[in-house]
Motif scaffolding. Structure first.
Motif, mmCIF file in Angstrom:
data_model
loop_
_atom_site.group_PDB
_atom_site.id
_atom_site.type_symbol
_atom_site.label_atom_id
_atom_site.label_comp_id
_atom_site.label_asym_id
_atom_site.label_seq_id
_atom_site.Cartn_x
_atom_site.Cartn_y
_atom_site.Cartn_z
ATOM 1 N N SER A 43 37.394 54.215 4.369
ATOM 2 C CA SER A 43 36.004 54.112 4.804
ATOM 3 C C SER A 43 35.991 54.505 6.274
ATOM 4 N N VAL A 44 35.459 55.689 6.559
ATOM 5 C CA VAL A 44 35.449 56.207 7.924
ATOM 6 C C VAL A 44 34.070 55.955 8.537
ATOM 7 N N TYR A 45 34.044 55.188 9.598
ATOM 8 C CA TYR A 45 32.817 54.966 10.352
ATOM 9 C C TYR A 45 32.832 55.956 11.514
ATOM 10 N N ALA A 46 32.076 57.035 11.363
ATOM 11 C CA ALA A 46 32.075 58.119 12.341
ATOM 12 C C ALA A 46 30.906 57.919 13.309
ATOM 13 N N PHE A 47 31.235 57.764 14.576
ATOM 14 C CA PHE A 47 30.234 57.474 15.604
ATOM 15 C C PHE A 47 29.767 58.760 16.287
ATOM 16 N N ASP A 48 28.526 58.747 16.726
ATOM 17 C CA ASP A 48 28.050 59.746 17.677
ATOM 18 C C ASP A 48 28.383 59.245 19.076
ATOM 19 N N LEU A 49 29.025 60.086 19.892
ATOM 20 C CA LEU A 49 29.190 59.725 21.296
ATOM 21 C C LEU A 49 27.813 59.660 21.959
ATOM 22 N N PHE A 50 27.724 58.928 23.042
ATOM 23 C CA PHE A 50 26.473 58.940 23.803
ATOM 24 C C PHE A 50 26.229 60.345 24.349
ATOM 25 N N TYR A 51 24.938 60.690 24.479
ATOM 26 C CA TYR A 51 24.463 62.028 24.855
ATOM 27 C C TYR A 51 24.662 63.031 23.723
#
Length: 264
Positions: A43-51
């Motif tokens: 289960s990969v929780y892929a985040f958006d970096l800020f900006y």
């Protein structure tokens, strides 16, 4: 505006992985690798970096601190009821992954670092983000990039920098949106720095497995510059792939496909 660290979950397997993309990317850049790792396995929780993407900072003019980022990740782990996890990061995203490794050393099962930023000194980054007058100069470049582009090209003509690195820089600066994002990212993440000695000591305590995927032809994060730090780790291995910087995620996916034993 409320601070939001946006993520997308891929897969529904028992092994939890927190993934942080590189500059100019988004959470979707991990799809090719997730498909190889197996949605039944991870289960990969892929985040958006800020900006980038849908992540937002309440104060875009204040640099992100490791304390603040760690608190946001702690909230996420509590809300998702995650106890242990792996870390996966490419380039600039390594600053987020390494912050998590420092904050939650006993929860991290292993790290995969793809051409990680934050582990070697980048002279240009230091000049652009430390002294206020240099930050002002970088800010003016957002509006008028011609002088900087001309300077970069003159370095190429004198063979002081690699032509591939020049093409990468030109691509990053070819629109106002890209220039603004790189300015905000460089300045906004300037507090995400690490003591390599302390970091190695932390990773060696268990010791935590760390795999470095590096590009032989990468001029942005040269593999040679990471060797000294890698040598200080007790449980590290390096996979050197025949690629540059931009294509590294896809080459890692191809590598895992060829080597199914290289799994989480």
């Amino acid at each position: 505006m409320k601070t939001t660290l946006h993520f997308q979950r891929y897969g529904h397997g028992p092994r939890v992985v927190l993934a942080f993309h590189g500059y100019g990317q988004g959470h979707g850049h991990w799809r090719s690798l997730v498909s190889v790792l197996g949605e039944q396995r991870v289960s990969v929780y892929a985040f958006d970096l800020f900006y980038h993407g849908q992540s937002r900072l309440s104060r875009t003019d204040a640099p992100l601190t490791k304390q603040r980022l760690g608190d946001l990740l702690a909230d996420f782990l509590r809300e998702q009821q995650i106890d242990t996890f792996g870390l996966l990061a490419f380039s600039m995203g390594a600053k987020f992954a390494l912050t998590a490794a420092e904050r939650f050393p006993d929860k991290v099962e292993q790290l995969w670092l793809l051409a990680p930023d934050g582990l070697q000194r980048q002279l240009w980054y230091t000049l652009a983000t430390a002294p206020p007058f240099m930050r002002n100069l970088l800010g003016r470049t957002v509006l008028r990039p011609q002088r900087l582009l001309g300077f970069i090209d003159s370095l190429r003509q004198r063979r002081l920098v690699d032509a591939g690195l020049v093409r990468f820089a030109e691509w990053q600066l070819d629109s106002r949106e890209k220039r603004l994002r790189i300015y905000r990212s460089w300045v906004g993440f300037r507090k995400l720095t690490f003591s390599l000695r302390a970091l190695a000591r932390l990773l060696n305590r268990r010791p935590t497995p760390v795999t470095f995927f590096l590009g032989r032809h990468d001029q942005v994060i040269p593999h040679a510059g990471l060797q000294q730090f890698i040598a200080t780790l007790t449980n590290a291995r390096t996979v050197l792939l025949e690629t540059g910087h931009a294509g590294l995620i896809y080459e890692v996916a191809a590598y895992v496909r060829r080597h199914p034993e290289a799994q989480w």
